[in-house]
Design an enzyme around this catalytic site. Structure first.
Site, PDB file in Angstrom:
ATOM      1  N   HIS A 128       0.864  -1.185   0.000  1.00 52.79           N
ATOM      2  CA  HIS A 128       0.000   0.000   0.000  1.00 52.79           C
ATOM      3  C   HIS A 128       0.897   1.231   0.000  1.00 52.79           C
ATOM      4  O   HIS A 128       2.019   1.206   0.490  1.00 52.79           O
ATOM      5  CB  HIS A 128      -0.867  -0.035   1.268  1.00 52.79           C
ATOM      6  CG  HIS A 128      -1.949   0.987   1.337  1.00 52.79           C
ATOM      7  ND1 HIS A 128      -1.701   2.301   1.651  1.00 52.79           N
ATOM      8  CD2 HIS A 128      -3.290   0.892   1.150  1.00 52.79           C
ATOM      9  CE1 HIS A 128      -2.849   2.967   1.663  1.00 52.79           C
ATOM     10  NE2 HIS A 128      -3.825   2.137   1.357  1.00 52.79           N
ATOM     11  N   ASP A 205       2.852  -4.710   8.067  1.00 55.06           N
ATOM     12  CA  ASP A 205       1.581  -4.008   7.911  1.00 55.06           C
ATOM     13  C   ASP A 205       0.472  -5.051   8.010  1.00 55.06           C
ATOM     14  O   ASP A 205       0.237  -5.823   7.086  1.00 55.06           O
ATOM     15  CB  ASP A 205       1.557  -3.311   6.545  1.00 55.06           C
ATOM     16  CG  ASP A 205       0.199  -2.732   6.178  1.00 55.06           C
ATOM     17  OD1 ASP A 205      -0.762  -2.900   6.952  1.00 55.06           O
ATOM     18  OD2 ASP A 205       0.084  -2.115   5.106  1.00 55.06           O
ATOM     19  N   GLN A 208      -4.771  -5.719   6.723  1.00 56.92           N
ATOM     20  CA  GLN A 208      -5.720  -6.627   6.077  1.00 56.92           C
ATOM     21  C   GLN A 208      -5.735  -8.019   6.715  1.00 56.92           C
ATOM     22  O   GLN A 208      -6.535  -8.867   6.304  1.00 56.92           O
ATOM     23  CB  GLN A 208      -5.386  -6.749   4.582  1.00 56.92           C
ATOM     24  CG  GLN A 208      -5.461  -5.447   3.820  1.00 56.92           C
ATOM     25  CD  GLN A 208      -6.881  -4.886   3.770  1.00 56.92           C
ATOM     26  OE1 GLN A 208      -7.854  -5.620   3.785  1.00 56.92           O
ATOM     27  NE2 GLN A 208      -6.987  -3.570   3.702  1.00 56.92           N
ATOM     28  N   LYS A 231     -10.462  -1.495  10.510  1.00 57.18           N
ATOM     29  CA  LYS A 231     -10.416  -2.717   9.712  1.00 57.18           C
ATOM     30  C   LYS A 231     -10.850  -3.937  10.523  1.00 57.18           C
ATOM     31  O   LYS A 231     -11.000  -5.019   9.982  1.00 57.18           O
ATOM     32  CB  LYS A 231      -9.001  -2.973   9.192  1.00 57.18           C
ATOM     33  CG  LYS A 231      -8.340  -1.809   8.479  1.00 57.18           C
ATOM     34  CD  LYS A 231      -8.735  -1.697   7.037  1.00 57.18           C
ATOM     35  CE  LYS A 231      -7.842  -0.674   6.336  1.00 57.18           C
ATOM     36  NZ  LYS A 231      -8.192  -0.488   4.938  1.00 57.18           N
ATOM     37  N   CYS A 368      -4.775   2.485  -3.788  1.00 54.64           N
ATOM     38  CA  CYS A 368      -3.538   3.004  -3.192  1.00 54.64           C
ATOM     39  C   CYS A 368      -2.388   2.023  -3.391  1.00 54.64           C
ATOM     40  O   CYS A 368      -1.532   1.845  -2.515  1.00 54.64           O
ATOM     41  CB  CYS A 368      -3.719   3.315  -1.708  1.00 54.64           C
ATOM     42  SG  CYS A 368      -4.913   4.618  -1.377  1.00 54.64           S
TER      43      CYS A 368
END
Length: 566
Positions: A128, A205, A208, A231, A368
């Site tokens: 991202h 990261d 997700q 999220k 993104c």
């Protein structure tokens, strides 16, 4: 963490999310944009309401009851999150505004104090932008170098290439746990192990991943792990940075102000211990408490929905593959609940708009992740992303709507038009804008305004293939847009242009701009206040900010070409 053994019931879970019972124009909401943000269960909504109704006060400062209560709730949330991701202690949990701020905090604080010219930072093509741009900025400031792990056509990291990139110069490896644009699940334990063997630190990261699988940061072995509250069914504007204590202790503060200090004097300042050192100012107290409620909601489900989500992904993949002209982008063997796709001859923007007419919410564009799109040789995708409350019936609704879209597109197939530059639609840009504004006043609903633009675009002559051969694509547009202008053969002071795009809604915007600008005097074009016109017709209310960026790119091209005619 052991997974729940009882069968998962998505219908029972759906009942906990009030928004999923809403309808629009008689159509139930089919929400498939969970990669962008998840919906909120009633317990989170009630927690926020209760805090503001009966618990609101600032924390860590007041001796009175409300302040003590708010502080206790805030600290409880930190403890809940520490247990949820198996951090060693609550002090390793730093509250942030989200994944983006967590990465920026590490890049700024750790990066400035540890990176020097020639050091290397490794990221991947599938990151991202939030895990690319902060590292680009800190690399520019420190003289470090950014290295990129490539991916294959399925969207999987080329691990052999990753190992080749690792060297004694490697200082940081920043990698996504799950790709938001491809769904690829990366082997972060192996990535971390290899990085540590090279002497590098690792940031994961987890935006997700966090809502869909158990997370154990000590098992992963990473140095930093970041995720966003929204999220994982929590409030927006909340997030977490996990960092190992010895690393966080050695890092300088990211921001300065209240609560991050130990003692302040003009002779010098000392800083508070973790985690306060990285939480300057009054934090999002309600949001952090709401995030704790969201984490507890997931803990109570005990990840009983992992199998359900995987079965739903497999079912959706099967159903979408049956649609003529549809291609799934991202086919990794290990994949999370993300299905990105393109359809021959249909822009992702148009797919999103037509699905919205059926009250089906998906994400469109580059997500993104522009380097991914460039690697896959596309401008963007439509993306359906899953959550525990999604059902096979919703997948069927998506597949049925996409079937209708592809059928209607085959009927609408355009033939190339002869090149014809439009003349002025009115004596001045202002009068043309006034006429358009009068037409827009009768359109109250967003869908009506979109349809108006689609109707305008349908009447635009088809010149896409011709223009693509002779001019550069306009930057900033999420679809492909090509524009050519000239001085009018009849009057050299007048500017006229033709343009086309591969998205129907953008073709409508082109037709709108032609009505205002084409055939007008250059001086009038440059003096016309287009932003006032957009405000007048309520453009901001029915057009996305990213589409506005593309529109701004077209206007800039028109104005620069008109300027050259003066």
């Amino acid at each position: 963490m052991a997974l729940h053994s009882e069968p998962f019931d998505p219908v029972r879970v759906r009942a906990e999310f009030p928004i999923l019972a809403t309808e629009r124009n008689g159509r139930p909401l089919v929400y498939l944009d969970n990669g962008a943000t998840t919906q909120k269960p009633r317990v989170v909504i009630d927690t926020l309401r209760k805090f503001y109704e009966s618990q609101n006060a600032n924390i860590h400062r007041g001796v009175y009851h409300l302040s003590q209560l708010a502080t206790e709730l805030y600290d409880q949330s930190r403890h809940t999150i520490q247990q949820f991701i198996n951090a060693a202690e609550p002090a390793e949990i730093i509250f942030t505004r989200g994944t983006t701020e967590g990465i920026n905090l590490v890049a700024s604080s750790w990066g400035r104090s540890h990176l020097k010219p020639g050091d290397e930072i490794i990221v991947s093509v599938m990151e991202h932008h939030a895990n690319i741009v902060p590292w680009q900025i800190i690399a520019e400031q420190t003289g470090a170098v950014l290295r990129v792990i490539p991916i294959n056509d399925a969207g999987e990291l080329l691990m052999n290439e990753y190992q080749k990139l690792l060297s004694p110069k490697t200082r940081m490896v920043a990698i996504t746990h799950v790709s938001n644009s491809l769904g690829t699940i990366n082997d972060v334990e192996k990535i971390t192990r290899l990085a540590h063997a090279a002497g590098a630190k690792v940031l994961i990261d987890g935006a997700q991943w966090i809502a869909h699988h158990p997370t154990d940061v000590q098992k992963i072995g990473c140095d930093f792990y970041v995720f966003s509250g929204h999220k994982i069914f929590g409030p927006t504007g909340t997030g977490v940075l996990y960092g190992r204590r010895e690393i966080l202790d050695a890092m300088p503060p990211y921001q300065a102000g209240g609560d991050m200090i130990e003692n302040v004097s003009f002779a010098g300042t000392t800083y508070a211990a973790l985690p306060a050192k990285f939480e300057a100012g009054t934090p999002n107290i309600a949001g952090a408490i709401g995030l704790g409620a969201a984490i507890n909601f997931v803990r109570n489900l005990n990840f009983s929905y992992v199998t359900h989500e995987q079965e739903l992904l497999e079912y959706a993949t099967q159903q979408l593959q049956k649609i003529p002209g549809l291609k799934i982008v991202g086919t990794a063997k290990q994949k999370g609940g993300v299905i990105s796709f393109v359809i021959d001859g249909i822009s992702s923007l148009d797919i999103g708009l037509k699905l919205d007419a059926e009250n089906i919410a998906v994400r469109t564009g580059h997500h993104c992740c522009q380097p991914v799109m460039e690697r896959m040789h596309i401008s963007g995708t439509a993306r359906a992303s899953l959550a525990p409350y999604n059902t096979k019936e919703e997948i069927d609704a998506l597949a049925s709507a996409l079937q209708k879209i592809t059928l209607s597109r085959r009927v609408e197939k355009r033939t190339a038009a002869s090149v014809e530059y439009p003349s002025a639609s009115a004596v001045s840009p202002q009068l043309a804008a006034d006429q358009l504004a009068d037409e827009f006043t009768f359109l109250e609903e967003k869908t009506d305004k979109n349809q108006y633009l689609l109707d305008l675009g349908a009447r635009l002559p088809s010149n896409f293939d011709n223009l693509k051969k002779i001019t550069e694509r306009i930057p900033g547009c999420m679809s492909e847009v090509y524009l050519v202008g000239r001085s009018s053969p009849a009057d050299s002071e007048r500017y006229e242009f033709i343009a086309d795009a591969n998205a129907d809604i953008v073709r409508g915007l082109i037709a709108l701009l032609q009505k205002i600008y084409s055939g007008q005097r250059s001086a009038d074009i440059l003096s016309f206040d287009i932003e006032s016109f957009f405000h007048r017709i309520g453009l901001d209310q029915f057009i996305t900010s990213q589409r506005r960026n593309g529109l701004a790119g077209m206007i800039q091209r028109i104005r620069s070409q008109a300027e050259r005619l003066r």
